[in-house]
Design a protein around this motif. Sequence first.
Motif, PDB file in Angstrom:
ATOM      1  N   ASP A   1       0.857  -1.183   0.000  1.00 12.43           N
ATOM      2  CA  ASP A   1       0.000   0.000   0.000  1.00 12.43           C
ATOM      3  C   ASP A   1       0.898   1.240   0.000  1.00 12.43           C
ATOM      4  N   LEU A   2       1.078   1.832  -1.153  1.00 19.51           N
ATOM      5  CA  LEU A   2       1.997   2.962  -1.277  1.00 19.51           C
ATOM      6  C   LEU A   2       1.527   4.191  -0.516  1.00 19.51           C
ATOM      7  N   ASP A   3       0.219   4.310  -0.317  1.00 20.71           N
ATOM      8  CA  ASP A   3      -0.291   5.449   0.446  1.00 20.71           C
ATOM      9  C   ASP A   3      -0.001   5.292   1.937  1.00 20.71           C
ATOM     10  N   LEU A   4      -0.179   4.079   2.463  1.00 25.23           N
ATOM     11  CA  LEU A   4       0.089   3.844   3.882  1.00 25.23           C
ATOM     12  C   LEU A   4       1.570   4.012   4.196  1.00 25.23           C
ATOM     13  N   PHE A   5       2.436   3.517   3.314  1.00 21.66           N
ATOM     14  CA  PHE A   5       3.862   3.508   3.596  1.00 21.66           C
ATOM     15  C   PHE A   5       4.613   4.665   2.937  1.00 21.66           C
TER      16      PHE A   5
ATOM     17  N   PHE B   1      14.228  -3.286  23.046  1.00 23.97           N
ATOM     18  CA  PHE B   1      13.151  -4.124  22.522  1.00 23.97           C
ATOM     19  C   PHE B   1      11.813  -3.454  22.802  1.00 23.97           C
ATOM     20  N   HIS B   2      10.947  -3.495  21.808  1.00 16.83           N
ATOM     21  CA  HIS B   2       9.639  -2.856  21.910  1.00 16.83           C
ATOM     22  C   HIS B   2       8.563  -3.855  21.487  1.00 16.83           C
ATOM     23  N   PRO B   3       7.351  -3.734  22.024  1.00 10.42           N
ATOM     24  CA  PRO B   3       6.284  -4.680  21.683  1.00 10.42           C
ATOM     25  C   PRO B   3       5.765  -4.472  20.263  1.00 10.42           C
ATOM     26  N   ILE B   4       4.908  -5.388  19.862  1.00 12.40           N
ATOM     27  CA  ILE B   4       4.232  -5.275  18.570  1.00 12.40           C
ATOM     28  C   ILE B   4       3.435  -3.974  18.529  1.00 12.40           C
ATOM     29  N   VAL B   5       3.478  -3.283  17.403  1.00 15.14           N
ATOM     30  CA  VAL B   5       2.755  -2.025  17.247  1.00 15.14           C
ATOM     31  C   VAL B   5       1.687  -2.174  16.172  1.00 15.14           C
ATOM     32  N   PRO B   6       0.619  -1.372  16.225  1.00 20.39           N
ATOM     33  CA  PRO B   6      -0.399  -1.420  15.170  1.00 20.39           C
ATOM     34  C   PRO B   6       0.214  -1.123  13.800  1.00 20.39           C
ATOM     35  N   ARG B   7      -0.337  -1.726  12.788  1.00 21.36           N
ATOM     36  CA  ARG B   7       0.227  -1.583  11.442  1.00 21.36           C
ATOM     37  C   ARG B   7       0.294  -0.122  11.008  1.00 21.36           C
ATOM     38  N   LYS B   8      -0.687   0.670  11.400  1.00 21.15           N
ATOM     39  CA  LYS B   8      -0.701   2.067  10.972  1.00 21.15           C
ATOM     40  C   LYS B   8       0.463   2.860  11.564  1.00 21.15           C
ATOM     41  N   GLU B   9       1.096   2.341  12.626  1.00 18.69           N
ATOM     42  CA  GLU B   9       2.239   3.017  13.230  1.00 18.69           C
ATOM     43  C   GLU B   9       3.574   2.597  12.612  1.00 18.69           C
ATOM     44  N   VAL B  10       3.562   1.497  11.884  1.00 24.60           N
ATOM     45  CA  VAL B  10       4.818   0.954  11.336  1.00 24.60           C
ATOM     46  C   VAL B  10       5.545   1.958  10.434  1.00 24.60           C
TER      47      VAL B  10
END
Length: 265
Positions: free
Chosen positions: A49-53, A133-142
Amino acid sequence: LLLRPLEWLEKALYRAARRIVTVAPATQKTLASRGIPKNKLRCVPNGIDLDLFTPPPAEAVHAFRAAHAWTDETFVILYIGAHGLSQGLETILEAAALRKDRDPWRFVFVGGGARKAALESMAKERELNRVSFHPIVPRKEVPLWYAAADVCLVCLRDLPVFHTNIPSKMFEIMAAGRPMVVAAAGQARQLAETARAAMVVPPKNPTALAEALDRLADDPELRESLARNGRAYAETHCARSDRAREMIDIFKEAMAINHPEEKHA
């Protein structure tokens, strides 16, 4: 005894399928070598998704780095994704141990998996104070994590099964416009070299990884070039909308097959 019925089911599904879609050309070749008719096989690589990333505004990136106490001088080396058996992330920690004295460096792990606790213990035992080390993050934060990093890492163990794999994070990193070091072989290495978006090092070679990071840390122009190449490649070859259209064409092609002999050709 367990594999044989599964292999029989696999072959039965291949025989019944009108089309078989792989996500890597090497997998397509492997199936053809096993006797699957080539006219059944299609390859549609992963898309993104080029818009998200898309790279976020500089102000947002600066605020994100400040929130993690990363100054402009901090050289952030990011791995984000699964911390499992497939990745061989111990190599990153071994590279971090080789560069304990490079004070501006920070090795940042984001995600979870079966090996995370062991990796945290390894970092503690070796007193790798510049590893976090950090926990799993929501995809929108990646995308913001990628944007805040100076270099992103992709690792796979050097096993034949992984030579036909392309980690999906490679597409994310390229779309995010970030330079990367790819410690992998096979299709992942080939993609990195074709896109000219990464420095490539052998898997399970912490010395080579550390040396690649040295070069990137000392050469901002090289980092910018790899980042620019990656984004350009993603825009040209990896748009998810284009991949979706390819899949629709394959569905239409398969649905048009009516003759029983042609169906199993």
